[in-house]
Design a protein around this motif. Structure first.
Motif, PDB file in Angstrom:
ATOM      1  N   TYR A  26       0.963  -1.166  -0.012  1.00 37.88           N
ATOM      2  CA  TYR A  26      -0.008   0.012  -0.076  1.00 37.88           C
ATOM      3  C   TYR A  26       0.846   1.233  -0.105  1.00 37.88           C
ATOM      4  N   LEU A  29       4.235   0.970   2.153  1.00 41.32           N
ATOM      5  CA  LEU A  29       4.031  -0.093   2.919  1.00 41.32           C
ATOM      6  C   LEU A  29       3.727  -1.472   2.410  1.00 41.32           C
ATOM      7  N   SER A  51      -2.284  -6.796  15.272  1.00 53.82           N
ATOM      8  CA  SER A  51      -3.055  -5.924  14.513  1.00 53.82           C
ATOM      9  C   SER A  51      -2.052  -5.182  13.475  1.00 53.82           C
ATOM     10  N   GLY A  52      -2.426  -5.154  12.102  1.00 61.80           N
ATOM     11  CA  GLY A  52      -1.654  -4.664  11.152  1.00 61.80           C
ATOM     12  C   GLY A  52      -0.788  -5.761  10.335  1.00 61.80           C
ATOM     13  N   GLY A  54      -1.102  -8.087   8.274  1.00 63.11           N
ATOM     14  CA  GLY A  54      -1.620  -8.306   7.091  1.00 63.11           C
ATOM     15  C   GLY A  54      -2.400  -9.606   6.934  1.00 63.11           C
ATOM     16  N   LYS A  55      -3.203 -10.000   7.810  1.00 63.41           N
ATOM     17  CA  LYS A  55      -4.148 -11.006   8.068  1.00 63.41           C
ATOM     18  C   LYS A  55      -5.276 -10.656   6.927  1.00 63.41           C
ATOM     19  N   SER A  56      -5.957  -9.798   7.056  1.00 61.02           N
ATOM     20  CA  SER A  56      -6.963  -9.333   6.577  1.00 61.02           C
ATOM     21  C   SER A  56      -6.719  -9.322   4.996  1.00 61.02           C
ATOM     22  N   GLU A 177     -12.218 -12.210  11.265  1.00 61.49           N
ATOM     23  CA  GLU A 177     -12.827 -12.198  12.706  1.00 61.49           C
ATOM     24  C   GLU A 177     -14.340 -12.057  12.644  1.00 61.49           C
TER      25      GLU A 177
HETATM   26  N1  LIG Z   1      -6.968   0.064   1.857  1.00 61.71           N
HETATM   27  C1  LIG Z   1      -5.536   0.328   2.553  1.00 61.71           C
HETATM   28  N2  LIG Z   1      -4.690   1.470   2.225  1.00 61.71           N
HETATM   29  C2  LIG Z   1      -3.498   1.615   3.119  1.00 61.71           C
HETATM   30  N3  LIG Z   1      -3.159   0.869   3.937  1.00 61.71           N
HETATM   31  C3  LIG Z   1      -3.849  -0.230   4.314  1.00 61.71           C
HETATM   32  C4  LIG Z   1      -5.030  -0.486   3.772  1.00 61.71           C
HETATM   33  N4  LIG Z   1      -5.465  -1.558   4.340  1.00 61.71           N
HETATM   34  C5  LIG Z   1      -4.688  -1.978   5.194  1.00 61.71           C
HETATM   35  N5  LIG Z   1      -3.597  -1.243   5.266  1.00 61.71           N
HETATM   36  C6  LIG Z   1      -2.392  -1.330   6.065  1.00 61.71           C
HETATM   37  O1  LIG Z   1      -1.723  -2.481   5.886  1.00 61.71           O
HETATM   38  C7  LIG Z   1      -1.379  -3.031   6.949  1.00 61.71           C
HETATM   39  C8  LIG Z   1      -2.101  -4.709   7.188  1.00 61.71           C
HETATM   40  O2  LIG Z   1      -3.317  -4.462   7.560  1.00 61.71           O
HETATM   41  P1  LIG Z   1      -4.439  -5.798   7.616  1.00 61.71           P
HETATM   42  O3  LIG Z   1      -5.624  -4.996   7.735  1.00 61.71           O
HETATM   43  O4  LIG Z   1      -4.320  -6.684   6.523  1.00 61.71           O
HETATM   44  O5  LIG Z   1      -3.952  -6.062   9.144  1.00 61.71           O
HETATM   45  P2  LIG Z   1      -4.538  -7.142  10.219  1.00 61.71           P
HETATM   46  O6  LIG Z   1      -3.481  -8.339  10.385  1.00 61.71           O
HETATM   47  O7  LIG Z   1      -6.003  -7.766   9.609  1.00 61.71           O
HETATM   48  O8  LIG Z   1      -4.818  -6.397  11.135  1.00 61.71           O
HETATM   49  P3  LIG Z   1      -6.135  -6.363  12.344  1.00 61.71           P
HETATM   50  O9  LIG Z   1      -5.670  -7.468  13.333  1.00 61.71           O
HETATM   51  O10 LIG Z   1      -6.086  -4.971  12.887  1.00 61.71           O
HETATM   52  O11 LIG Z   1      -7.238  -6.804  11.560  1.00 61.71           O
HETATM   53  C9  LIG Z   1      -1.708  -2.247   8.112  1.00 61.71           C
HETATM   54  O12 LIG Z   1      -0.559  -1.411   8.384  1.00 61.71           O
HETATM   55  C10 LIG Z   1      -2.960  -1.455   7.652  1.00 61.71           C
HETATM   56  O13 LIG Z   1      -2.646  -0.164   8.112  1.00 61.71           O
END
Ligand SMILES: Nc1ncnc2c1ncn2[C@@H]1O[C@H](COP(=O)(O)OP(=O)(O)OP(=O)(O)O)[C@@H](O)[C@H]1O
Ligand SMILES: [Mg+2]
Length: 257
Positions: A26, A29, A51-52, A54-56, A177
């Protein structure tokens, strides 16, 4: 494509989900760093990580809600298409359930479950209705069929969302989740449906904070940190003998209270 023995699958089992050298950014990042992941048919993977991590994002690349920069993803041997009809077909092969239920507020529970089979699969209405009733029975809410989503509890709404995904006969179910937005007393009714689905042999990736579910239902734990897969092991090993400091730290926080 075969599965390393550490993941609990029989060697040589073909992959239902295959990710090879997957990278995604992103902007600056680097959210997914060289992800290699083979998930055999019928495997239940619980994905954990801070959190953050990259799982989602990883889940969303599998049904191409998010495009990737580099690498390859296949579902049941078929490369994930970029667009068009093939993408629509992929979306019906890969069901996804999120924290928010996203049901159609102005349609009944039954109509919510019937909609995609009618529109996408061009199923006959009577057949779609019969199948929707059967799916609602499977998730334990057949008696709510004629209500509207707002008339249901959160746990019931999430079970409708699961039934709606199952209505497309997916090969894979992704859960991001699914119980995080629920009141505690409703968590188990949703997890029970997921456990049943796992037992029926559905290939599943589940992002969750429910460690009881992870221990009981997972065949495999994937632990992510900073966009990489840091641990990939069975639940017993992960919870009793995590290798990395990141996983130890994570478990300390999550199990520490
Ligand atoms: N659409 C987007 N634009 C920019 N950055 C993003 C976007 N979606 C996610 N990110 C960033 O990418 C990284 C991974 O995000 P992701 O949502 O995959 O994490 P996660 O492991 O699911 O976290 P959580 O446990 O909080 O749900 C994070 O730093 C997030 O801020
Ligand atoms: Mg997330």
């Amino acid at each position: 494509m075969t599965q390393p023995e550490t993941t609990g699958a029989a060697p040589g089992t073909p992959s239902m989900i295959s990710m090879q050298g997957v990278n995604k950014h992103y902007g600056d990042l680097h959210v997914l760093k060289n992800i290699d992941l083979e998930i055999p048919t019928g495997q239940v993977v619980v994905m954990l990580g801070p959190s953050g991590s990259g799982k989602s994002t990883l889940c969303r690349t599998i049904n191409r809600l998010e495009p990737i920069d580099k690498g390859a993803i296949t579902i049941d041997g078929v490369p994930v298409p970029a667009e068009g009809r093939a993408l629509a077909r992929l979306r019906s092969d890969v069901g996804m359930v999120f924290q928010s239920f996203n049901l159609f507020a102005h349609k009944t529970v039954l109509e919510n479950v019937m909609l995609a089979p009618l529109k996408v699969r061009k199923l006959d209405k009577a057949e779609a209705k019969k199948r929707a009733h059967a799916l609602l029975a499977r998730v334990g809410i057949e008696s709510q069929a004629d209500k509207y989503p707002a008339q249901l509890s959160g746990g019931q709404q999430q079970r409708v969302a699961i039934a709606r995904s199952l209505a497309m006969d997916p090969k894979v179910m992704l859960f991001d989740e699914p119980t995080s937005a629920l009141d505690p007393e409703m968590v188990n009714e949703v997890l029970d449906v997921m456990v049943a689905l796992a037992k029926e042999g559905m290939t599943m990736i589940v992002v969750t904070h429910e460690m009881g579910f992870a221990r009981k239902a997972a065949d495999r734990i994937i632990f992510m940190a900073d966009g990489s897969i840091v641990e990939d092991t069975d639940p017993e090993t992960f919870f009793t003998a995590p290798e990395s400091d990141r996983a130890k730290d994570f478990l300390g926080k999550i199990l520490g209270h």
